[in-house]
Scaffold this active site. Structure first.
Site, PDB file in Angstrom:
ATOM      1  N   ASP A   1     140.391  61.757 -29.951  1.00 16.24           N
ATOM      2  CA  ASP A   1     139.562  60.996 -30.885  1.00 16.24           C
ATOM      3  C   ASP A   1     138.152  60.741 -30.347  1.00 16.24           C
ATOM      4  OD1 ASP A   1     140.084  59.185 -28.908  1.00 16.24           O
ATOM      5  OD2 ASP A   1     140.893  57.618 -30.220  1.00 16.24           O
ATOM      6  N   GLY A   2     137.842  61.324 -29.187  1.00 13.96           N
ATOM      7  CA  GLY A   2     136.515  61.164 -28.602  1.00 13.96           C
ATOM      8  C   GLY A   2     136.399  60.030 -27.603  1.00 13.96           C
TER       9      GLY A   2
ATOM     10  N   LYS B   1      97.440  58.697 -31.423  1.00 14.93           N
ATOM     11  CA  LYS B   1      98.620  59.123 -32.167  1.00 14.93           C
ATOM     12  C   LYS B   1      99.148  57.983 -33.023  1.00 14.93           C
ATOM     13  CE  LYS B   1     102.613  59.286 -30.085  1.00 14.93           C
ATOM     14  NZ  LYS B   1     103.645  59.645 -29.086  1.00 14.93           N
TER      15      LYS B   1
ATOM     16  N   ARG C   1     102.594  56.998 -35.061  1.00 18.08           N
ATOM     17  CA  ARG C   1     103.984  57.376 -35.360  1.00 18.08           C
ATOM     18  C   ARG C   1     104.315  56.988 -36.788  1.00 18.08           C
ATOM     19  NH1 ARG C   1     108.155  59.232 -32.987  1.00 18.08           N
ATOM     20  NH2 ARG C   1     107.150  59.221 -30.932  1.00 18.08           N
TER      21      ARG C   1
ATOM     22  N   ASP D   1     103.357  63.023 -20.117  1.00 22.97           N
ATOM     23  CA  ASP D   1     104.154  62.061 -20.895  1.00 22.97           C
ATOM     24  C   ASP D   1     105.424  61.787 -20.115  1.00 22.97           C
ATOM     25  OD1 ASP D   1     104.774  60.339 -22.919  1.00 22.97           O
ATOM     26  OD2 ASP D   1     104.787  61.834 -24.514  1.00 22.97           O
TER      27      ASP D   1
ATOM     28  N   THR E   1     113.183  65.761 -27.700  1.00 20.18           N
ATOM     29  CA  THR E   1     113.942  66.912 -28.180  1.00 20.18           C
ATOM     30  C   THR E   1     114.104  67.941 -27.069  1.00 20.18           C
ATOM     31  OG1 THR E   1     111.929  68.020 -28.932  1.00 20.18           O
ATOM     32  CG2 THR E   1     113.060  66.617 -30.504  1.00 20.18           C
TER      33      THR E   1
END
Length: 222
Positions: free
Chosen positions: A36-37, A191, A193, A217, A222
């Site tokens: 079930d994880g 920038k 967001r 940075d 990602t």
């Protein structure tokens, strides 16, 4: 006495490298999942009265890696460990260091309080996104910096036409720490967001035409 090093599943090769520097072997540890994880961990070494170092960066998936760290810490305490130190070079939710508007959580504080349940003797982190995160931690934080080593690694790639770029205002101080020893000019991107996955650039302060940008940075999503 040399600390015992336990590897979480987030970065086992880092744990192996740390154990090698300490000239000790990794303590055997079981980390697996039920169908079930749900996570199952078991420290399979005698840790009684020993100083234990659990290596578990809090990168993606942040929540699962955090829970695994807490389970490993609890297992060590229940087995009689003298102390448990968490090595978390990357700390998730560090960008949540303030609630910008009503209805938003203070994620850094929530993360810090969760770590507090692990009864950690110390947390070792590298280049935290915000000092607020360390201030929220109930355990002492050893805040290390990779900047000197990174600067030397970048030096062969820094040319007369290079510029150091801060991708937003929050990264200016970190970018300055690179630009100064490299003797390079600093460029700042303004920038905005617009969502958790989208940003808009409103302007660039500094000259980048024909230059070689070195973008600094501390978080990559990602």
């Amino acid at each position: 006495m040399t600390p015992m090093v336990i590897a979480g599943s987030a970065h086992p090769s880092l744990a192996e490298a740390i154990a090698g520097e300490l000239e000790t072997e990794l303590a055997p540890c079981l980390v697996q999942r039920f169908p079930d994880g749900e996570q199952e961990v078991e420290v399979q070494a005698c840790v009684r009265d020993r100083a234990v170092v659990v290596v578990q960066p809090l990168g993606p998936p942040v929540g699962e890696n955090l829970l695994e760290l807490l389970l490993l810490a609890d297992a060590c305490h229940r087995a009689g460990a003298g102390s448990v130190t968490a090595v978390t070079p990357y700390v998730g939710y560090a960008r949540h260091d303030r609630a910008a508007r009503e209805g938003q959580p203070l994620g850094a504080r929530v993360l810090a309080e969760a770590l507090g349940t692990g009864r950690l003797s110390q947390v070792i982190a590298v280049d935290l996104h915000s000092p607020v995160v360390a201030a929220c931690m109930p355990a002492p934080v050893a805040h290390l910096s990779a900047v000197p080593a990174m600067v030397e690694a970048l030096r062969p790639h820094a040319h007369q036409d290079s510029v150091v770029v801060a991708p937003d205002l929050g990264a200016v101080k970190l970018a300055e720490a690179y630009a100064r020893p490299l003797g390079l000019p600093l460029v700042v991107v303004h920038k905005l967001r617009t969502s958790a996955t989208e940003v808009a650039v409103q302007g660039v302060v500094g000259d980048v035409r024909g230059k070689r940008p070195l973008v600094v940075d501390d978080m990559i999503s990602t």
